[in-house]
Design an enzyme around this catalytic site. Structure first.
Site, PDB file in Angstrom:
ATOM      1  N   HIS A 135       0.739  -1.091   0.034  1.00 29.97           N
ATOM      2  CA  HIS A 135       0.138  -0.029   0.009  1.00 29.97           C
ATOM      3  C   HIS A 135       0.965   1.167  -0.069  1.00 29.97           C
ATOM      4  O   HIS A 135       1.896   1.112   0.508  1.00 29.97           O
ATOM      5  CB  HIS A 135      -0.640  -0.055   1.264  1.00 29.97           C
TER       6      HIS A 135
ATOM      7  N   ASP B 107       3.095  -4.904   8.067  1.00 29.19           N
ATOM      8  CA  ASP B 107       1.690  -4.094   7.782  1.00 29.19           C
ATOM      9  C   ASP B 107       0.700  -5.120   7.752  1.00 29.19           C
ATOM     10  O   ASP B 107       0.263  -5.958   6.970  1.00 29.19           O
ATOM     11  CB  ASP B 107       1.644  -3.439   6.608  1.00 29.19           C
TER      12      ASP B 107
ATOM     13  N   GLN C  86      -4.700  -5.375   6.745  1.00 27.36           N
ATOM     14  CA  GLN C  86      -5.690  -6.216   5.858  1.00 27.36           C
ATOM     15  C   GLN C  86      -5.496  -7.644   6.648  1.00 27.36           C
ATOM     16  O   GLN C  86      -6.266  -8.551   6.374  1.00 27.36           O
ATOM     17  CB  GLN C  86      -5.508  -6.561   4.770  1.00 27.36           C
TER      18      GLN C  86
ATOM     19  N   LYS D 270     -10.582  -1.080  10.635  1.00 29.78           N
ATOM     20  CA  LYS D 270     -10.656  -2.336   9.471  1.00 29.78           C
ATOM     21  C   LYS D 270     -11.026  -3.562  10.357  1.00 29.78           C
ATOM     22  O   LYS D 270     -11.270  -4.534   9.865  1.00 29.78           O
ATOM     23  CB  LYS D 270      -9.646  -2.473   8.655  1.00 29.78           C
TER      24      LYS D 270
ATOM     25  N   CYS E 165      -4.702   2.609  -3.732  1.00 24.69           N
ATOM     26  CA  CYS E 165      -3.345   2.880  -3.195  1.00 24.69           C
ATOM     27  C   CYS E 165      -2.476   2.018  -3.366  1.00 24.69           C
ATOM     28  O   CYS E 165      -1.435   1.812  -2.442  1.00 24.69           O
ATOM     29  CB  CYS E 165      -3.558   3.248  -1.800  1.00 24.69           C
TER      30      CYS E 165
HETATM   31  N1  PMP Z   1      -1.592  -0.789   4.349  1.00 26.99           N
HETATM   32  C1  PMP Z   1      -2.515  -1.498   3.855  1.00 26.99           C
HETATM   33  C2  PMP Z   1      -2.354  -3.085   3.433  1.00 26.99           C
HETATM   34  C3  PMP Z   1      -3.987  -1.034   3.932  1.00 26.99           C
HETATM   35  O1  PMP Z   1      -4.976  -1.667   3.185  1.00 26.99           O
HETATM   36  C4  PMP Z   1      -4.360   0.391   4.369  1.00 26.99           C
HETATM   37  C5  PMP Z   1      -5.623   0.750   4.221  1.00 26.99           C
HETATM   38  N2  PMP Z   1      -6.217   0.436   3.011  1.00 26.99           N
HETATM   39  C6  PMP Z   1      -3.166   1.013   4.867  1.00 26.99           C
HETATM   40  C7  PMP Z   1      -1.890   0.248   4.831  1.00 26.99           C
HETATM   41  C8  PMP Z   1      -3.460   2.236   5.458  1.00 26.99           C
HETATM   42  O2  PMP Z   1      -4.444   2.268   6.503  1.00 26.99           O
HETATM   43  P1  PMP Z   1      -4.783   3.533   7.296  1.00 26.99           P
HETATM   44  O3  PMP Z   1      -5.417   4.500   6.012  1.00 26.99           O
HETATM   45  O4  PMP Z   1      -6.073   2.980   7.982  1.00 26.99           O
HETATM   46  O5  PMP Z   1      -3.855   4.227   7.865  1.00 26.99           O
END
Ligand code: PMP
Length: 419
Positions: free
Chosen positions: A135, A212, A215, A238, A376
């Site tokens: 991401h 990270d 997910q 999430k 993203c």
């Molecule tokens: N890493 C991953 C794999 C994600 O899916 C996301 C959110 N889509 C993020 C980081 C960023 O998370 P947040 O916007 O809640 O900080």
């Protein structure tokens, strides 16, 4: 017709999706006159009533600032806020609550580690390893610190199924590698990465590693001690908790040695103009008034998930993934992006040459909420030579009937655009 009732022997409880759906008030919403089919869970999960109630209770009967007050309300808010931290510590099996830092979310946690742990160690020519399926939140912070220190980013490649080429990690590691930061489950492909293998490889080479878990926490039981990673980060929103709250887990020894990220109230023991003494963990990293209601909500959310049981969650989500994958594989003009053998309940797809936003808009007309775009993860889109995908991401509260509605909506879209 497809109502799923699972009796998990080990957790000894009935998993009745229809009943569980009643915990989520928003799932009764009508969209364009049709029942909402919420399949955008990878972007954010819906919130059960117990979490909403806990937030309401906080504002109605506990609202006060934490840690500083000597009065009844401040005591009550502080107790709930710290109890939530203990619940989260148990949830991820951290050794100590000192290792559980409240942050805004995954993004803030990664930035914190990049700036306070990694940047001071980086010299010109050093490198940080990430994967191609990260991401942007696990790319851009590394670009910022690497640019500043004239260091490089190395990228673990993926294959055409969207799987990590884990065998390449060893080739990428060299004596200049200072850190590895890897996504557990890809938000755009659904791929579950073999993180334990990469953690072992990293440690064999004395390289610290961040996972990270944005997910993964919603799909799998996380045990940070068993994983052995140095940092593990995730967002509350999430996993059935509110937005604006997340967790940075870090090994105590590492967190102790790190300087604070932000300065302000609560992160200090003593301040004079000559010298400031920082507070102990975890408060050293929690400057300013925190998201108290969010933290309390997160504590309730993790209890809710634990009560449901990950075995039950996994069984239901696998059922949804297999059912949707089977259906989508048979649809002409539809191509699934991300076909890893080891996959979470995420189905990203493209429909002929139709723009992902058009697909999303058509599905919305049928009450179906999916995400459309690059999610993203633009490097992933570049790898597959596409601008974006439509992404259906399933949660334990979704049903097979909802997959049927999704399929019908996709077929309708195909008809509209391709005749
Ligand atoms: N890493 C991953 C794999 C994600 O899916 C996301 C959110 N889509 C993020 C980081 C960023 O998370 P947040 O916007 O809640 O900080």
């Amino acid at each position: 017709m497809h109502q799923f009732i699972q009796n998990s022997k080990s957790e000894n409880q009935i998993f009745d999706v229809k009943k569980i759906r009643q915990d989520f008030p928003i799932l009764n919403t009508k969209v364009h006159g049709k029942p909402l089919v919420y399949l955008d869970n990878a972007a954010t999960s819906q919130k059960p009533k117990v979490v909403i109630d806990a937030i309401q209770k906080y504002y109605e009967s506990q609202n006060s600032n934490v840690h500083r007050g000597v009065h009844f309300l401040s005591d009550s808010a502080t107790n709930s806020y710290e109890e939530a931290r203990d619940k989260i510590k148990n949830f991820i099996n951290a050794k100590s609550s000192k290792e559980v830092i409240y942050v805004r979310g995954t993004t803030e946690a990664i930035n914190l580690v990049a700036h306070t742990f990694v940047k001071p160690k980086l010299n010109e020519g050093d490198n940080v390893i990430v994967s191609l399926m990260e991401h942007h939140a696990n790319i851009v912070p590394w670009q910022i610190v690497c640019d500043e220190k004239k260091a490089k980013i190395k990228i673990i490649p993926i294959n055409e199924f969207g799987e990590l080429k884990v065998e390449e990690v060893n080739n990428l590691i060299d004596e200049k590698t200072k850190f590895i930061s890897l996504v557990h489950i890809s938000n755009s492909l659904g791929t579950i990465n073999p993180i334990k293998k990469v953690i072992e490889l990293a440690h064999k080479n004395n390289i610290p590693i961040l996972i990270d878990g944005a997910q993964s926490v919603c799909h799998s039981k996380i045990d940070v001690q068993d994983l052995g990673c140095d940092f593990f980060v995730f967002s509350g929103h999430k996993i059935c908790a509110p937005t604006g709250i997340g967790i940075l887990y870090g090994k105590e020894k590492l967190l102790e040695a790190m300087p604070p990220y932000q300065g302000g109230g609560d992160m200090i023991l003593q301040v004079t103009f000559e010298k400031t003494i920082y507070n102990d963990l975890p408060y050293k990293f929690e400057a300013g008034t925190p998201n108290i209601a969010g933290a309390i909500g997160l504590g309730v959310a993790v209890e809710y998930l634990q009560n449901l049981g990950y075995e039950n969650i996994n069984t239901q989500e696998s059922k949804l993934l297999n059912y949707a994958t089977e259906k989508f594989s048979k649809l002409e003009n539809v191509r699934i992006i991300g076909t890893s053998k080891n996959k979470a309940s995420i189905v990203s797809f493209v429909m002929a040459d139709i723009h992902a936003h058009d697909v999303g808009t058509i599905l919305d007309q049928e009450g179906v909420a999916v995400r459309a775009g690059h999610h993203c993860t633009q490097p992933v889109m570049d790898y597959f030579k596409i601008a974006g995908t439509a992404r259906a991401s399933f949660s334990f509260y979704n049903t097979l009937e909802e997959v049927d509605i999704l399929e019908d909506a996709v077929k309708k879209g195909i008809k509209i655009f391709l005749g």
